[in-house]
Write a protein that holds these residues in place. Structure first.
Motif, PDB file in Angstrom:
ATOM      1  N   ASP A  73       0.983  -1.596   0.077  1.00 14.59           N
ATOM      2  CA  ASP A  73      -0.192   0.285   0.353  1.00 14.59           C
ATOM      3  C   ASP A  73       0.671   1.452  -0.230  1.00 14.59           C
ATOM      4  OD1 ASP A  73      -2.426  -1.901   0.083  1.00 14.59           O
ATOM      5  OD2 ASP A  73      -1.950  -2.180   1.937  1.00 14.59           O
ATOM      6  N   GLN A  74       0.747   2.100   1.123  1.00 18.57           N
ATOM      7  CA  GLN A  74       1.174   3.553   1.251  1.00 18.57           C
ATOM      8  C   GLN A  74       3.058   2.945   1.248  1.00 18.57           C
ATOM      9  OE1 GLN A  74      -1.065   2.539   3.250  1.00 18.57           O
ATOM     10  NE2 GLN A  74      -1.235   3.472   5.061  1.00 18.57           N
ATOM     11  N   TRP A  75       3.841   2.081   1.970  1.00 17.06           N
ATOM     12  CA  TRP A  75       4.598   1.744   2.975  1.00 17.06           C
ATOM     13  C   TRP A  75       5.846   1.382   1.750  1.00 17.06           C
ATOM     14  CZ3 TRP A  75       4.353   4.560   7.152  1.00 17.06           C
ATOM     15  CH2 TRP A  75       3.267   4.079   8.251  1.00 17.06           C
ATOM     16  N   ILE A  91      -1.768   7.436   0.042  1.00 14.37           N
ATOM     17  CA  ILE A  91      -3.092   7.105  -1.396  1.00 14.37           C
ATOM     18  C   ILE A  91      -4.605   7.444  -1.028  1.00 14.37           C
ATOM     19  CG2 ILE A  91      -1.491   4.421  -1.655  1.00 14.37           C
ATOM     20  CD1 ILE A  91      -3.638   3.850  -0.064  1.00 14.37           C
ATOM     21  N   PHE A  92      -4.357   8.311  -0.012  1.00 15.71           N
ATOM     22  CA  PHE A  92      -5.387   8.902   0.515  1.00 15.71           C
ATOM     23  C   PHE A  92      -5.786  10.418   0.304  1.00 15.71           C
ATOM     24  CE2 PHE A  92      -3.129   6.624   3.950  1.00 15.71           C
ATOM     25  CZ  PHE A  92      -3.804   5.037   4.104  1.00 15.71           C
ATOM     26  N   PRO A  93      -7.015   9.918   0.133  1.00 16.30           N
ATOM     27  CA  PRO A  93      -6.908  11.940  -0.743  1.00 16.30           C
ATOM     28  C   PRO A  93      -7.953  12.890   0.349  1.00 16.30           C
ATOM     29  CG  PRO A  93      -8.655   9.942  -0.854  1.00 16.30           C
ATOM     30  CD  PRO A  93      -8.311   8.882  -0.276  1.00 16.30           C
ATOM     31  N   GLY A  94      -6.895  13.965  -0.349  1.00 18.04           N
ATOM     32  CA  GLY A  94      -7.133  14.961   1.055  1.00 18.04           C
ATOM     33  C   GLY A  94      -5.924  15.322   2.171  1.00 18.04           C
ATOM     34  N   ASP A  95      -5.228  14.144   1.900  1.00 16.71           N
ATOM     35  CA  ASP A  95      -4.026  14.021   3.008  1.00 16.71           C
ATOM     36  C   ASP A  95      -2.951  14.966   2.942  1.00 16.71           C
ATOM     37  OD1 ASP A  95      -1.456  12.891   4.385  1.00 16.71           O
ATOM     38  OD2 ASP A  95      -2.293  11.198   3.393  1.00 16.71           O
ATOM     39  N   PRO A  96      -2.376  15.761   3.523  1.00 15.71           N
ATOM     40  CA  PRO A  96      -1.916  17.628   3.216  1.00 15.71           C
ATOM     41  C   PRO A  96      -0.915  16.771   2.503  1.00 15.71           C
ATOM     42  CG  PRO A  96      -1.926  16.781   5.763  1.00 15.71           C
ATOM     43  CD  PRO A  96      -3.136  15.457   5.239  1.00 15.71           C
ATOM     44  N   VAL A  97      -0.072  15.787   2.456  1.00 18.82           N
ATOM     45  CA  VAL A  97       1.048  15.891   2.510  1.00 18.82           C
ATOM     46  C   VAL A  97       1.401  14.557   1.477  1.00 18.82           C
ATOM     47  CG1 VAL A  97       2.670  16.222   4.523  1.00 18.82           C
ATOM     48  CG2 VAL A  97       1.820  14.149   3.752  1.00 18.82           C
ATOM     49  N   ASN A 135      -0.039   8.959   7.781  1.00 20.04           N
ATOM     50  CA  ASN A 135      -1.330   8.694   7.710  1.00 20.04           C
ATOM     51  C   ASN A 135      -1.417   8.096   9.262  1.00 20.04           C
ATOM     52  OD1 ASN A 135      -0.855   5.943   7.337  1.00 20.04           O
ATOM     53  ND2 ASN A 135      -3.176   5.463   7.495  1.00 20.04           N
ATOM     54  N   THR A 136      -0.661   7.695  10.252  1.00 21.83           N
ATOM     55  CA  THR A 136      -0.795   6.972  11.208  1.00 21.83           C
ATOM     56  C   THR A 136       0.372   6.865  12.565  1.00 21.83           C
ATOM     57  OG1 THR A 136      -1.307   5.350  12.977  1.00 21.83           O
ATOM     58  CG2 THR A 136      -1.145   4.274  11.078  1.00 21.83           C
ATOM     59  N   ASP A 137       0.281   6.984  13.762  1.00 22.59           N
ATOM     60  CA  ASP A 137       1.766   7.128  14.085  1.00 22.59           C
ATOM     61  C   ASP A 137       1.832   5.435  14.365  1.00 22.59           C
ATOM     62  OD1 ASP A 137       2.948   9.453  14.295  1.00 22.59           O
ATOM     63  OD2 ASP A 137       1.391   9.727  15.636  1.00 22.59           O
TER      64      ASP A 137
END
Length: 302
Positions: A73-75, A91-97, A135-137
């Motif tokens: 996925d994103q990793w 891969i997330f809409p609206g993600d600031p980066v 997107n997460t810690d």
């Protein structure tokens, strides 16, 4: 005392995370959930995340120096003897980066985050969902806790009459339904879907945190772990203790978040897993949609 807008501290599971940034950290730089976890200064157990709002030096992430250990996925994650390198591609809409590179030392006590194409204005209003700008810690806490006799468990955590109770299960098992029943009768939820568990003074405690799932229920509180409850949808409302060790392992293993670890890290992780298995009481609750199961759990853990 003059406020330092370039440094903020947050705390979860008795670990302080100091964020030090190239840009001022404003009110809306991070999601509002972090206000509940903000502290004034670093504690005894702390790590530092540095935000570099510029591209990473290509020499630091040149292919071939590190071994790829994960790609999904994103990793994309690489490792050598003393360094972990995380490539995050949103891969997330609206993600600031869109792209973030994280470079961690061996024990994650020092994390350097590189994010491109972020202006001061965007950084000030981004409402980042994670201190790493991913997107997460969850990924870093899984590692940090594994070094501290702890784990991350897919579960909803509650303080029920002073007892730390985990409602555990994979997606679709009914955690949200049962949690709604418990919230309705006034029990405090510590976090939705991701709970931190850590050994404290010889016993395990559960900790609220900001790495929630679909429901933004968070609390900085903690409670001594009194039981892990697995779910079974059915036509009755009853709870019973699980004593069969094979059954416990088969239910517990799928809900443990697996961290990125080296050989020594896996040794610590498995040791903690065994301690948790041997020292914790496990239950299964069968429930319908009547709401009675919430009362059953509340009465059981008085």
């Amino acid at each position: 005392m003059e406020q330092n807008y370039w440094i903020k501290c947050f705390k979860a599971a008795d670990i302080t995370i100091q964020v030090q940034s190239d840009y001022p950290i404003r009110k809306n730089t991070f999601h509002s959930k972090f206000k509940r976890f903000e502290v004034l200064k670093k504690g005894e157990d702390s790590i530092t995340i540095f935000h570099h709002l510029s591209p990473v030096n290509e020499d630091r992430v040149k292919p071939g120096r590190e071994k790829e250990v994960y790609k999904k996925d994103q990793w994309q994650i690489f490792k050598n003897k003393n360094t972990w390198i995380y490539h995050y591609n949103s891969i997330f809409p609206g993600d600031p980066v869109d792209k973030v590179v994280g470079i961690m030392n061996r024990d994650y006590s020092e994390i350097h985050i590189y994010a491109e194409n972020i202006s001061r204005k965007v950084y000030a209003q981004a409402r980042f969902p994670a201190l790493t700008l991913f997107n997460t810690d969850q990924m870093i806490f899984a590692k940090l806790l594994s070094d501290r006799q702890g784990l991350v468990i897919h579960s909803n955590g509650f303080n029920i009459n002073g007892n730390g109770i985990l409602i555990a299960g994979v997606s679709g098992s009914g955690k949200s339904t049962l949690s709604g029943m418990l919230k309705k009768i006034g029990h405090e939820i510590l976090c939705d879907d991701r709970m931190f568990v850590r050994s404290v003074d010889g016993g395990f405690h559960i900790f609220g945190n900001w790495c929630y799932g679909s429901h933004p229920d968070v609390s900085p509180s903690n409670a001594p772990l009194s039981g892990i409850v697995f779910l079974k949808k059915g036509g009755q409302n009853r709870i019973q203790e699980i004593t069969d060790q094979k059954a416990i392992v088969s239910k517990l293993m799928p809900v443990i978040v697996k961290p990125m670890l080296d050989v020594d890290g896996w040794r610590k992780y498995l040791s903690t897993f065994e301690r948790l298995r041997k020292s914790t009481r496990f239950y299964e609750i069968e429930f319908d949609l009547s709401g009675k199961a919430g009362d059953i759990i509340s009465d059981y853990f008085k």
